[in-house]
Write an enzyme that holds these catalytic residues in place. Structure first.
Site, short mmCIF file in Angstrom:
data_model
loop_
_atom_site.label_atom_id
_atom_site.label_comp_id
_atom_site.label_asym_id
_atom_site.label_seq_id
_atom_site.Cartn_x
_atom_site.Cartn_y
_atom_site.Cartn_z
N GLN A 87 0.85 -1.20 0.00
CA GLN A 87 0.00 0.00 0.00
C GLN A 87 0.88 1.24 0.00
OE1 GLN A 87 -3.37 -0.71 3.08
NE2 GLN A 87 -1.71 -2.09 3.60
N VAL A 89 3.57 4.09 -1.16
CA VAL A 89 3.79 4.81 -2.41
C VAL A 89 5.25 5.23 -2.53
CG1 VAL A 89 1.39 5.62 -2.49
CG2 VAL A 89 3.11 7.01 -1.30
N HIS A 105 -1.55 1.46 -4.29
CA HIS A 105 -1.96 2.86 -4.11
C HIS A 105 -1.10 3.82 -4.91
CE1 HIS A 105 -4.01 1.67 -0.04
NE2 HIS A 105 -4.73 1.35 -1.09
N CYS A 113 -1.02 13.88 -15.64
CA CYS A 113 -1.53 15.15 -16.13
C CYS A 113 -3.05 15.14 -16.16
CB CYS A 113 -0.98 15.42 -17.53
SG CYS A 113 -1.66 16.94 -18.24
N CYS A 116 -3.98 16.00 -20.30
CA CYS A 116 -3.76 15.05 -21.41
C CYS A 116 -3.63 13.60 -20.93
CB CYS A 116 -2.52 15.45 -22.23
SG CYS A 116 -0.96 15.08 -21.39
N CYS A 134 2.69 19.77 -16.67
CA CYS A 134 2.99 18.63 -17.55
C CYS A 134 4.06 18.98 -18.58
CB CYS A 134 1.70 18.23 -18.26
SG CYS A 134 1.90 16.92 -19.48
N CYS A 137 2.13 18.97 -22.20
CA CYS A 137 1.10 19.93 -22.61
C CYS A 137 0.98 21.14 -21.69
CB CYS A 137 -0.26 19.23 -22.73
SG CYS A 137 -1.06 18.94 -21.13
N GLY A 174 3.05 -4.35 9.03
CA GLY A 174 2.97 -2.90 9.23
C GLY A 174 1.81 -2.22 8.56
N SER A 176 -2.31 -0.99 9.23
CA SER A 176 -3.37 -0.86 10.24
C SER A 176 -4.59 -1.68 9.86
CB SER A 176 -3.76 0.61 10.41
OG SER A 176 -4.23 1.13 9.19
#
Ligand code: NAD
Ligand code: ZN
Length: 238
Positions: A87, A89, A105, A113, A116, A134, A137, A174, A176
């Protein structure tokens, strides 16, 4: 060969100095996470949310994988059929050398973006501006992570479900166990016949799902369990 699946949460990175959300020293003690990790919060004040993410990105860039991440990667190198469903990131499992990693996650180093739809890795921190723009674009970027109230990436979720069903040994480290649908996975694993172990210094709603609970920090718990995991994943090897 037995299949070993780790299911990890913020607690596995706590000993790398990256704060968890909940629990002692967690980010929820200091920040209103609902203002920072929800689509509503982002659209209300994208610059503020990006500033918070950039602070976390900096902290993660300076952190190192800890022994828990490293032992999981080592097991994969030794035995092969070893997976990490995370989970988190922060990308620390890959930095520790794990290859079979499912990120439920998203990843804090990836941006998306809103104009686009381009997604790409952006490792600069601090970022040149809040919100960053971005490179394709010029549209506004968001972190490519799953916020509260958002659906999980379908491919990752399906793969995680399949792995949980097929696991022989399922190790919950680790987390919850409060964030769904991810928190269903230990139940899926147990119903599928896996032996379920929890490593967490504190009791969680998932403790009752586990066959065995190791009330330790992630590094200590992994060190204790590691020899058994090696035996387990070598079982049936000729
Ligand atoms: P959580 O913050 O809700 O729970 C953390 C859990 O870790 C608690 O049960 C706590 O007892 C346990 N813990 C604390 N220190 C530990 C240690 N040293 N060893 C083992 N366990 C320890 O985290 P969660 O369950 O992952 O869910 C929160 C959501 O927050 C996730 O979706 C995740 O994406 C996100 N998040 C990610 C990071 C990261 O990438 N490192 C950090 C914070 C939050
Ligand atoms: Zn764009």
């Amino acid at each position: 060969m037995a299949k070993v699946v780790f299911f990890t949460g913020a607690g596995v990175s706590a000993e790398s100095g990256i704060p968890t959300f909940r629990g002692k020293g967690g980010l929820w003690e200091k920040f209103k996470v609902e203002e920072l990790a929800t689509p509503e919060g982002f659209f209300r004040d994208p610059a503020k949310v990006w500033e918070w993410y950039d602070m976390r990105r900096r902290a993660i860039a300076e952190a190192q994988p800890n022994e828990a991440h490293i032992l999981m990667a080592e097991l994969e190198r030794e035995c092969g059929d070893v997976w990490v469903i995370t989970q988190n990131v922060d990308g620390l499992h890959r930095r520790a050398g794990s290859k079979k990693v499912i990120e439920l996650h998203g990843n804090i180093w990836r941006v998306r973006c809103l104009e686009c739809g381009a997604t790409y890795y952006e490792y600069r921190t601090p970022l040149p501006e809040y919100p960053p723009r971005c490179r394709e674009c010029g549209g506004m970027l968001r972190p490519d992570v799953v916020w509260f109230g958002e659906p999980l990436p379908v491919d990752a979720l399906e793969k995680a479900w399949d792995l949980a069903k097929a696991a022989d040994f399922f190790v919950v480290v680790g987390t919850s166990g409060l964030v769904y649908p991810a928190a269903h996975l230990p139940y899926v694993a147990r119903e599928g016949g896996a032996y379920v172990v929890e490593i967490n210094p504190e009791e969680t709603p998932l403790s009752s799902v586990a066959h065995e609970v190791i009330r330790e920090r992630a590094t200590v718990g992994m060190r204790k369990l590691f020899p058994r995991l090696v035996r387990e994943c070598e079982r049936g090897r000729t």
